[in-house]
Design a protein around this motif. Structure first.
Motif, mmCIF file in Angstrom:
data_model
loop_
_atom_site.group_PDB
_atom_site.id
_atom_site.type_symbol
_atom_site.label_atom_id
_atom_site.label_comp_id
_atom_site.label_asym_id
_atom_site.label_seq_id
_atom_site.Cartn_x
_atom_site.Cartn_y
_atom_site.Cartn_z
ATOM 1 N N SER A 67 -18.652 -8.326 1.435
ATOM 2 C CA SER A 67 -17.553 -8.113 0.468
ATOM 3 C C SER A 67 -16.520 -7.150 1.042
ATOM 4 C CB SER A 67 -18.092 -7.552 -0.847
ATOM 5 O OG SER A 67 -18.876 -8.516 -1.487
ATOM 6 N N ILE A 68 -17.005 -6.102 1.720
ATOM 7 C CA ILE A 68 -16.080 -5.124 2.306
ATOM 8 C C ILE A 68 -15.202 -5.812 3.352
ATOM 9 C CG2 ILE A 68 -15.965 -3.085 3.812
ATOM 10 C CD1 ILE A 68 -18.362 -1.975 2.321
ATOM 11 N N LEU A 69 -15.822 -6.655 4.172
ATOM 12 C CA LEU A 69 -15.065 -7.289 5.255
ATOM 13 C C LEU A 69 -13.997 -8.250 4.716
ATOM 14 C CD1 LEU A 69 -17.844 -7.944 7.933
ATOM 15 C CD2 LEU A 69 -16.082 -6.168 7.915
ATOM 16 N N ILE A 70 -14.338 -9.009 3.677
ATOM 17 C CA ILE A 70 -13.341 -9.976 3.169
ATOM 18 C C ILE A 70 -12.184 -9.233 2.490
ATOM 19 C CG2 ILE A 70 -14.507 -10.457 0.942
ATOM 20 C CD1 ILE A 70 -12.504 -12.935 3.092
ATOM 21 N N VAL A 71 -12.494 -8.134 1.800
ATOM 22 C CA VAL A 71 -11.405 -7.368 1.167
ATOM 23 C C VAL A 71 -10.535 -6.726 2.256
ATOM 24 C CG1 VAL A 71 -10.822 -5.456 -0.362
ATOM 25 C CG2 VAL A 71 -12.750 -6.921 -0.916
ATOM 26 N N LEU A 72 -11.184 -6.238 3.304
ATOM 27 C CA LEU A 72 -10.432 -5.639 4.412
ATOM 28 C C LEU A 72 -9.500 -6.674 5.034
ATOM 29 C CD1 LEU A 72 -10.063 -3.140 6.269
ATOM 30 C CD2 LEU A 72 -11.830 -4.100 7.755
ATOM 31 N N PHE A 73 -10.024 -7.867 5.243
ATOM 32 C CA PHE A 73 -9.219 -8.941 5.829
ATOM 33 C C PHE A 73 -8.003 -9.255 4.945
ATOM 34 C CE2 PHE A 73 -8.383 -13.557 5.861
ATOM 35 C CZ PHE A 73 -7.942 -13.695 7.167
ATOM 36 N N CYS A 74 -8.244 -9.417 3.645
ATOM 37 C CA CYS A 74 -7.144 -9.740 2.720
ATOM 38 C C CYS A 74 -6.127 -8.592 2.670
ATOM 39 C CB CYS A 74 -7.680 -10.014 1.311
ATOM 40 S SG CYS A 74 -8.654 -11.509 1.212
ATOM 41 N N THR A 75 -6.635 -7.360 2.669
ATOM 42 C CA THR A 75 -5.742 -6.200 2.599
ATOM 43 C C THR A 75 -4.833 -6.149 3.826
ATOM 44 O OG1 THR A 75 -7.451 -5.010 1.399
ATOM 45 C CG2 THR A 75 -5.717 -3.672 2.365
ATOM 46 N N PRO A 108 4.535 -3.260 0.363
ATOM 47 C CA PRO A 108 4.114 -1.919 -0.070
ATOM 48 C C PRO A 108 2.767 -1.559 0.571
ATOM 49 C CG PRO A 108 3.825 -3.492 -1.858
ATOM 50 C CD PRO A 108 4.343 -4.271 -0.696
ATOM 51 N N ALA A 109 2.829 -1.148 1.831
ATOM 52 C CA ALA A 109 1.613 -0.976 2.633
ATOM 53 C C ALA A 109 0.686 0.097 2.070
ATOM 54 C CB ALA A 109 1.998 -0.651 4.072
ATOM 55 N N LYS A 110 1.256 1.236 1.656
ATOM 56 C CA LYS A 110 0.401 2.336 1.185
ATOM 57 C C LYS A 110 -0.396 1.928 -0.048
ATOM 58 C CE LYS A 110 3.210 6.198 2.833
ATOM 59 N NZ LYS A 110 4.203 7.187 2.416
ATOM 60 N N THR A 111 0.300 1.312 -1.002
ATOM 61 C CA THR A 111 -0.374 0.911 -2.242
ATOM 62 C C THR A 111 -1.406 -0.170 -1.942
ATOM 63 O OG1 THR A 111 1.718 1.318 -3.313
ATOM 64 C CG2 THR A 111 0.060 0.252 -4.641
ATOM 65 N N THR A 112 -1.052 -1.087 -1.041
ATOM 66 C CA THR A 112 -1.995 -2.163 -0.695
ATOM 67 C C THR A 112 -3.255 -1.565 -0.080
ATOM 68 O OG1 THR A 112 -0.084 -3.572 -0.234
ATOM 69 C CG2 THR A 112 -2.208 -4.371 0.533
ATOM 70 N N LEU A 113 -3.050 -0.582 0.784
ATOM 71 C CA LEU A 113 -4.191 0.067 1.439
ATOM 72 C C LEU A 113 -5.054 0.798 0.403
ATOM 73 C CD1 LEU A 113 -5.008 0.085 4.398
ATOM 74 C CD2 LEU A 113 -3.939 2.325 4.624
ATOM 75 N N LEU A 114 -4.394 1.493 -0.502
ATOM 76 C CA LEU A 114 -5.126 2.212 -1.543
ATOM 77 C C LEU A 114 -5.915 1.236 -2.412
ATOM 78 C CD1 LEU A 114 -5.357 5.026 -3.267
ATOM 79 C CD2 LEU A 114 -3.816 3.810 -4.785
ATOM 80 N N TYR A 115 -5.234 0.183 -2.820
ATOM 81 C CA TYR A 115 -5.845 -0.805 -3.704
ATOM 82 C C TYR A 115 -7.002 -1.510 -3.000
ATOM 83 C CZ TYR A 115 -5.765 -4.014 -7.652
ATOM 84 O OH TYR A 115 -6.095 -4.713 -8.776
ATOM 85 N N GLY A 116 -6.746 -1.888 -1.730
ATOM 86 C CA GLY A 116 -7.793 -2.544 -0.930
ATOM 87 C C GLY A 116 -8.974 -1.614 -0.723
ATOM 88 N N ALA A 151 -14.553 -0.148 -1.693
ATOM 89 C CA ALA A 151 -15.576 0.830 -2.055
ATOM 90 C C ALA A 151 -16.426 0.317 -3.213
ATOM 91 C CB ALA A 151 -14.921 2.157 -2.429
ATOM 92 N N PHE A 152 -15.753 -0.212 -4.232
ATOM 93 C CA PHE A 152 -16.499 -0.658 -5.402
ATOM 94 C C PHE A 152 -17.315 -1.910 -5.110
ATOM 95 C CE2 PHE A 152 -14.198 2.514 -7.558
ATOM 96 C CZ PHE A 152 -14.859 2.756 -8.742
ATOM 97 N N ALA A 153 -16.701 -2.859 -4.392
ATOM 98 C CA ALA A 153 -17.420 -4.109 -4.096
ATOM 99 C C ALA A 153 -18.600 -3.833 -3.162
ATOM 100 C CB ALA A 153 -16.484 -5.131 -3.478
ATOM 101 N N GLY A 154 -18.439 -2.855 -2.282
ATOM 102 C CA GLY A 154 -19.495 -2.557 -1.316
ATOM 103 C C GLY A 154 -20.656 -1.794 -1.918
ATOM 104 N N LEU A 155 -20.360 -1.012 -2.971
ATOM 105 C CA LEU A 155 -21.391 -0.096 -3.469
ATOM 106 C C LEU A 155 -21.891 -0.391 -4.883
ATOM 107 C CD1 LEU A 155 -19.771 3.187 -2.131
ATOM 108 C CD2 LEU A 155 -21.812 2.089 -1.242
#
Lengths: 556, 220
Positions: free
Chosen positions: A189-197, A409-417, A422-426
């Protein structure tokens, strides 16, 4: 005016639409790269997820052949909301979706409340879909494992690390041999969210291109699933078409008879409705659209039309291929049929089975994986755009609306991602997962209401697209009783009450938290209030002008 | 002309008051509803698979007496009992030079439940030179249960156990390996040893186990 009156007036400050239009055309905005085709693709990407491959089985268990009209009923409710989105998106071409429209039409507090609900919807949705993506991936990989029935690849006590690093610490499983395995980190889950982000940080156009490829593949797989269903067509499945059976607790489920059938169709429609959620995310991209007034309605209604046709065909194919009894009960067969309806029907009919390997089930699983990937992209995109717009309006910290050199909006995308990762991983979501649905339904209700209110308040605004309201009009032509809006809102309310009590109450508590955040941050930092006071002090007028163009008075 | 503060302060107070009121009213009911949701239980998907195999070897080295091996499944749902011929060596296999006959090996599998023994399939009879393609085996279907309601995994597991209790058994599987050899057609020659035999059969038995998991979380 008393201070309480001033307080209520302040909560109802509407966004000045002229300034909104100006902002949409300002150079500091997001890069304008999207056309109608991109928006239809984004809409279809947001709508068709893994759900259609699963929910349809649950729908047939509720309504039998009635699942076909159930899709039409769900589509009709979505269409009313879709028309409302299209009208407001064309009239108010700024990203932020329902938030921006309701802020403009109804005021700052209603806008904030919708945005607050959307934040929950997009955040919970992204986490749930990321976890769902992991489940789809594991199911796909498991299909390739050797045929030894004693091994389940991801709950195998001999290779516990496979479970540890594919499940969150809140997940555990007791394996067939009795060993208990606990998860450590949900890495997929972490990897797919990272990829999308990262893809979204590269820019909306790049992610739209990638989404286009995903949409083509998943629509092709859905069409293949429909063909597979039609190849197994059996007219006898339309005899005794409505479910009726004894429940384990001794009570009866009976969908026969007129009222039973209507009830069953609406119960199935409440399930099927969630297969349509996502078209609204198109309107969050208004600012990145080249010609929003033309392209947004096309994007919203086009994607809704395409998916409705596909869904109705899928419902017809599946309910003609398998009788409703296949999907009812707690047997292994019924559970499999509900969990993977197309795969089950393919297996029963030998569609795409070669040397005992189910290529049909494999394709459906690939479709589900691709479906969840594109939905995840759209959910993160939508969530980021809501934050971006709230920040730009001063209701959230300003750094959230800064734009990178690539126009995203890179900063917000990074924050949101990062938050989603974090939540999907834990974590797991458990009972909170339905909060996705309440956020959407609240937004739909408010958008339908906003069209009516905005027509009454601002009939002067140019509307390139207008929805039919079937309204009784006043002497000045403003809609007094818009029957279609009322029907649409009643439909949404009916769906809201199909959700469980916890979801309803949790969303109210969430709204309460939103009110506190608004009270302690939003009110003080609102740019709309600032603009109004600046304009008012220049003209020495009261700032309470209800969003009318600067220089006009409330009574004009 | 009223200042911005004249608008913001009452608005913030109103929003905060509404927020506190909404939370105070809804939070206890939310907690209660959450407890109800988790108490009522959710639909867990039950996936059946065979647990780890229990194995025993039966090693036969002469034709004088049969050997047996047993595997017991206590309070389980039997899934499978199978035999594997791990080794078979008979020095009299060719027979022609010495006139010694190949040993005829017989493998039987029986199931014993509550003191009653039942043979499984037909006994397999073969020689080491002509090994059988299949030995007796038993397979039993998994319980036809795919969904149960439960508050959590432990609760769901208890529900599955309750529903499948009737099928749980104390079962003993027994493999018996024996061999016979026809008398030699020629008198034994000096310097020619009696033929040696070594047969090893593995008995393995498995029981049905299950996992109870919540289906995928995303409805989209």
């Amino acid at each position: 005016m008393s201070s309480i009156q001033r307080g209520f007036a302040r909560l109802g400050f509407q966004k000045n639409i002229d300034r909104l239009l100006e902002e949409a055309h300002s150079k500091a905005g997001l890069a304008k790269t999207l056309a109608a085709k991109d928006l239809i693709v984004l809409g279809v990407a947001g709508i068709i997820g893994a759900g259609i491959f699963v929910l349809i089985g649950q729908g047939i268990a509720k309504a039998g052949v009635g699942v076909i009209p159930a899709f039409v009923v769900a589509a009709a409710i979505c269409a009313v909301a879709g028309f409302a989105y299209a009208e407001l998106a064309a009239a108010i071409p700024a990203s932020g979706s329902a938030y921006a429209y309701i802020y403009t039409a109804m005021g700052e507090l209603p806008g904030w409340m919708v945005a607050w609900a959307l934040i929950l919807e997009y955040a919970v949705g992204a986490i749930a879909v990321a976890i769902g993506w992991r489940n789809n991936l594991l199911a796909l990989i498991n299909q390739f494992k050797d045929s030894d029935p004693t091994t389940d690849l991801f709950s195998n006590p001999d290779k516990p690390w496979l479970y540890w690093f594919t499940h969150s610490p809140l997940e555990s499983v007791t394996t067939a041999s009795g060993t208990v395995l606990h998860g450590i980190l949900n890495v997929p889950s972490i990897l797919i969210v990272l990829f999308c982000t990262l893809l979204l940080i590269r820019g909306t156009k790049e992610s739209a291109k990638f989404t286009f490829v995903l949409v083509i593949i998943k629509v092709a797989i859905l069409i293949l699933a429909i063909i597979g269903g039609f190849l197994a067509f059996n007219a006898s499945n339309f005899s005794d078409p409505l479910p009726h059976y004894a429940k384990p607790d001794g009570s009866q489920y009976d969908a026969t008879g007129f009222f039973g059938a209507v009830q069953a169709v609406f119960a199935a429609a409440a399930i099927m409705f969630f297969a349509y959620i996502g078209f609204d995310s198109v309107s969050t991209t208004a600012e990145e659209t080249r010609e929003p007034k033309k392209d947004l309605p096309r994007g919203i209604l086009g994607s809704l039309a395409i998916t409705t046709i596909l869904y109705v065909l899928a419902a017809f194919a599946l309910s003609s291929a398998a009788h409703w009894t296949t999907f009812v009960g707690d047997s292994v067969a019924a559970t499999n049929a509900r969990g993977e309806p197309f795969g089950y029907v393919f297996e029963q009919n030998g569609f795409l089975q070669f040397n005992g390997f189910g290529f049909g089930a494999l394709l459906v699983r690939i479709g589900a994986l691709i479906g969840t990937t594109s939905v995840l992209l759209v959910l993160i995109l939508g969530g980021v755009r809501v934050f971006f717009n709230m920040s730009r309006d001063g209701l959230l910290p300003g750094w959230m609306s800064t734009v990178s050199s690539r126009g995203s909006p890179a900063k917000t995308t990074l924050l949101y991602g990062g938050f989603t990762m974090a939540f999907a991983g834990l974590l797991t979501l458990g009972a909170a997962v339905d909060l996705v649905n309440i956020g959407t339904l609240f937004a739909f209700f408010m958008v339908i209401l906003a069209v009516w209110i905005f027509r009454v308040r601002r009939p002067d605004i140019e509307r390139p697209f207008t929805m039919a309201l079937w309204a009784i009009k006043g002497r000045d032509g403003r809609p007094l009783v818009p029957f279609l809006s009322i029907l649409g809102m009643l439909g949404v309310v009916a769906l809201v009450f199909s959700l469980d009590k916890f979801t309803l109450l949790a969303s109210v508590t969430w709204a309460g938290l939103g009110l506190l955040v608004y009270a302690f941050y939003g009110v003080r930092n609102s740019k709309e209030a600032h603009h109004r006071h600046v304009a008012a002090s220049e003209e020495e007028a009261d700032p309470f002008t209800n969003g009318r163009p600067a220089g006009t008075t409330r009574d004009e | 002309m009223p200042s911005r503060r004249d608008y913001d302060v009452p608005a913030a107070a109103l929003a905060a008051a509404m927020g506190v009121l909404v939370i105070l009213v809804s939070a206890p009911f939310t907690v209660q509803a959450y407890l109800e949701v988790t108490d009522t239980g959710k639909d867990f998907t039950v996936a059946w698979s065979q647990g780890k195999a229990m194995t025993k070897d039966a090693a036969l080295t002469s034709t004088s007496a049969p050997v047996t091996a047993q595997v017991m499944l206590m309070d389980k749902l039997p899934a499978m009992a199978m035999l594997t011929l791990k080794g078979c060596n008979d020095s009299a296999g060719s027979g022609a030079a010495t006139g010694q006959s190949a040993a005829s090996i017989t493998v039987k599998l029986t199931r014993t439940v509550a003191g009653k023994s039942t043979p499984i399939g037909n006994p397999a009879t073969f020689t080491c030179a002509n090994k059988p393609s299949a030995l007796p085996m038993e397979t039993m279907k998994a319980p036809d249960l795919g969904t149960v309601k439960g508050k959590d995994e432990a609760d769901a597991r208890a529900a599955v156990d309750a529903k499948t209790m009737a099928g749980m058994q104390d079962v003993t599987y027994t493999v018996e390996v024996s061999a016979t050899r026809a008398a030699s057609t020629v008198p034994s020659l000096p310097g020619v040893n009696a033929p040696t035999l070594s047969v090893s059969v593995e008995l393995s038995a498995t029981a049905w186990g299950f996992t109870a998991t919540l289906p995928a979380e995303a409805s989209k």
